[in-house]
Write a protein that holds these residues in place. Structure first.
Motif, short mmCIF file in Angstrom:
data_model
loop_
_atom_site.label_atom_id
_atom_site.label_comp_id
_atom_site.label_asym_id
_atom_site.label_seq_id
_atom_site.Cartn_x
_atom_site.Cartn_y
_atom_site.Cartn_z
N ASP A 62 14.20 -21.74 109.00
CA ASP A 62 14.43 -20.31 109.25
C ASP A 62 13.32 -19.90 110.22
O ASP A 62 12.14 -19.87 109.85
CB ASP A 62 14.32 -19.53 107.94
CG ASP A 62 14.40 -18.02 108.15
OD1 ASP A 62 14.43 -17.57 109.32
OD2 ASP A 62 14.42 -17.29 107.15
N GLY A 91 18.33 -16.07 118.18
CA GLY A 91 18.28 -14.61 118.29
C GLY A 91 19.62 -14.04 117.87
O GLY A 91 20.52 -14.77 117.47
N LEU A 113 14.07 -11.09 114.05
CA LEU A 113 14.92 -12.18 114.55
C LEU A 113 14.61 -12.55 116.00
O LEU A 113 14.56 -13.73 116.35
CB LEU A 113 16.40 -11.78 114.39
CG LEU A 113 17.44 -12.79 114.91
CD1 LEU A 113 17.22 -14.16 114.30
CD2 LEU A 113 18.84 -12.29 114.60
N SER A 141 15.07 -13.62 126.56
CA SER A 141 15.05 -12.17 126.41
C SER A 141 16.48 -11.68 126.68
O SER A 141 17.44 -12.34 126.29
CB SER A 141 14.02 -11.57 127.38
OG SER A 141 14.06 -10.17 127.35
N1 LIG Z 1 25.39 -13.63 123.82
C1 LIG Z 1 24.96 -12.82 124.77
O1 LIG Z 1 25.74 -12.19 125.50
C2 LIG Z 1 23.48 -12.68 125.02
C3 LIG Z 1 23.01 -11.87 126.05
C4 LIG Z 1 21.63 -11.78 126.28
C5 LIG Z 1 20.75 -12.50 125.48
N2 LIG Z 1 21.25 -13.27 124.48
C6 LIG Z 1 20.30 -14.03 123.66
O2 LIG Z 1 20.55 -15.40 123.90
C7 LIG Z 1 20.25 -16.16 122.73
C8 LIG Z 1 21.44 -17.02 122.35
O3 LIG Z 1 22.56 -16.17 122.17
P1 LIG Z 1 23.94 -16.76 121.63
O4 LIG Z 1 25.03 -15.94 122.19
O5 LIG Z 1 23.98 -18.24 121.82
O6 LIG Z 1 23.81 -16.44 120.07
P2 LIG Z 1 24.53 -17.14 118.84
O7 LIG Z 1 25.73 -17.90 119.27
O8 LIG Z 1 24.69 -16.07 117.79
O9 LIG Z 1 23.44 -18.18 118.35
C9 LIG Z 1 22.27 -17.76 117.73
C10 LIG Z 1 21.53 -18.99 117.24
O10 LIG Z 1 20.33 -18.59 116.57
C11 LIG Z 1 20.30 -19.21 115.28
N3 LIG Z 1 19.59 -18.38 114.32
C12 LIG Z 1 19.80 -17.07 114.04
N4 LIG Z 1 18.95 -16.66 113.09
C13 LIG Z 1 18.19 -17.73 112.76
C14 LIG Z 1 17.13 -17.93 111.83
N5 LIG Z 1 16.67 -16.95 111.04
N6 LIG Z 1 16.59 -19.19 111.75
C15 LIG Z 1 17.04 -20.19 112.53
N7 LIG Z 1 18.02 -20.04 113.44
C16 LIG Z 1 18.59 -18.83 113.54
C17 LIG Z 1 21.76 -19.34 114.90
O11 LIG Z 1 21.90 -20.24 113.84
P3 LIG Z 1 23.26 -20.23 112.96
O12 LIG Z 1 24.23 -20.98 113.82
O13 LIG Z 1 22.91 -20.93 111.72
O14 LIG Z 1 23.64 -18.79 112.78
C18 LIG Z 1 22.33 -19.81 116.22
O15 LIG Z 1 22.07 -21.17 116.42
C19 LIG Z 1 19.84 -15.14 121.67
O16 LIG Z 1 18.44 -15.01 121.66
C20 LIG Z 1 20.48 -13.86 122.17
O17 LIG Z 1 19.82 -12.70 121.69
C21 LIG Z 1 22.57 -13.39 124.22
#
Ligand SMILES: NC(=O)c1ccc[n+]([C@@H]2O[C@H](COP(=O)([O-])OP(=O)(O)OC[C@H]3O[C@@H](n4cnc5c(N)ncnc54)[C@H](OP(=O)(O)O)[C@@H]3O)[C@@H](O)[C@H]2O)c1
Length: 239
Positions: A62, A91, A113, A141
């Motif tokens: 975590d 995140g 987070l 970010s």
């Molecule tokens: N998606 C977008 O449009 C977007 C835009 C700008 C920035 N971002 C940033 O880019 C990053 C990746 O985004 P994404 O879309 O790939 O998100 P995602 O698909 O929701 O993946 C999030 C990842 O973080 C892990 N995680 C969450 N809480 C955790 C914890 N407490 N301990 C360990 N692992 C944890 C999740 O694990 P689980 O699989 O177990 O849940 C998952 O592997 C994030 O930081 C997000 O804020 C995303």
């Protein structure tokens, strides 16, 4: 092609929409990837997605919990000897409410987070990087943390991702005497399956692909970027 040799790359958020693409790209570049995961099912999905590479190993943690992060990093070092590159990708997003309607807990949740996770993981790998005088830290970010990305209903998220930029700049300064660089990328909306499901009406042509973000993260993780530290790179796609 940017060669990573046999660098040991610790990836948080490895099972997510962006993380899995980054993991695949780094494996293709020859890295040893230590993927942080929470659920065995998602680790299995990740292994299937990358085609069962022997250079991929999973470490449960975590990332918001200091003790969990410390024992995870200890386990990675025990197995691989070191961490050369840390990618803070874990995140999440809570939002959609104006501040006068938002829950009291929203800010704590987002900062824990998105900001604390990167803080704790960076803190845990730094002693080894300083000792070996080598390291690359790349965090994620968001465009929402920048003036171009201000949107109503996103205050807690924007603050938490703004914290990632501050962490990046301040830590880069702290380690500027070492061969350790600290940078972050600021994605716009990422073209992930999750986002397509949640926003079926959106114009996806403006979104940024995870592959394009992975290329920037790869550059920031390589020796080619050794002169770049404290930078926050916009990866907005066409938005
Ligand atoms: N998606 C977008 O449009 C977007 C835009 C700008 C920035 N971002 C940033 O880019 C990053 C990746 O985004 P994404 O879309 O790939 O998100 P995602 O698909 O929701 O993946 C999030 C990842 O973080 C892990 N995680 C969450 N809480 C955790 C914890 N407490 N301990 C360990 N692992 C944890 C999740 O694990 P689980 O699989 O177990 O849940 C998952 O592997 C994030 O930081 C997000 O804020 C995303």
């Amino acid at each position: 092609m940017i060669m990573l040799g046999d660098r040991v790359v610790l990836v948080t958020g490895a099972t997510g929409g962006l993380g899995r693409v980054v993991v695949k790209r780094f494996l293709a570049e020859g890295a040893k990837v230590a993927a942080v995961y929470r659920s065995e099912d998602k680790l299995k999905d990740l292994k299937d997605y990358v085609g069962g590479s022997p250079a991929l190993s999973g470490f449960k943690a975590d990332v918001t919990d200091a003790r969990s992060v410390a024992s995870m990093v200890e386990a990675v070092v025990k197995e691989h000897g070191r961490v050369d590159v840390l990618l803070n990708i874990a995140g999440g997003y809570t939002g959609g409410k104006l501040l006068n309607e938002a829950e009291e807990t929203a800010l704590d949740q987002m900062v824990t987070l998105n900001t604390k996770s990167a803080y704790l993981c960076s803190r845990a790998v730094l002693p080894g990087m300083i000792e070996r005088n080598y390291g690359r830290i790349v965090s994620v970010s968001a465009k929402n943390a920048t003036p171009r990305g201000r949107r109503a209903g996103n205050i807690a998220y924007a603050i938490s991702k703004g914290g990632v930029i501050t962490l990046t700049e301040a830590l880069a300064e702290e380690v500027s005497k070492n061969d350790i660089t600290v940078n972050c990328v600021m994605p716009g909306t990422i073209d992930t399956a999750d986002n397509r499901e949640k926003m079926p009406e959106a114009d996806t042509s403006k979104w940024v692909s995870p592959e394009d973000i992975a290329s920037v993260i790869l550059f920031l993780s390589s020796d080619a970027s050794k002169a770049v530290s404290g930078a926050s790179i916009p990866v907005f796609g066409k938005s």
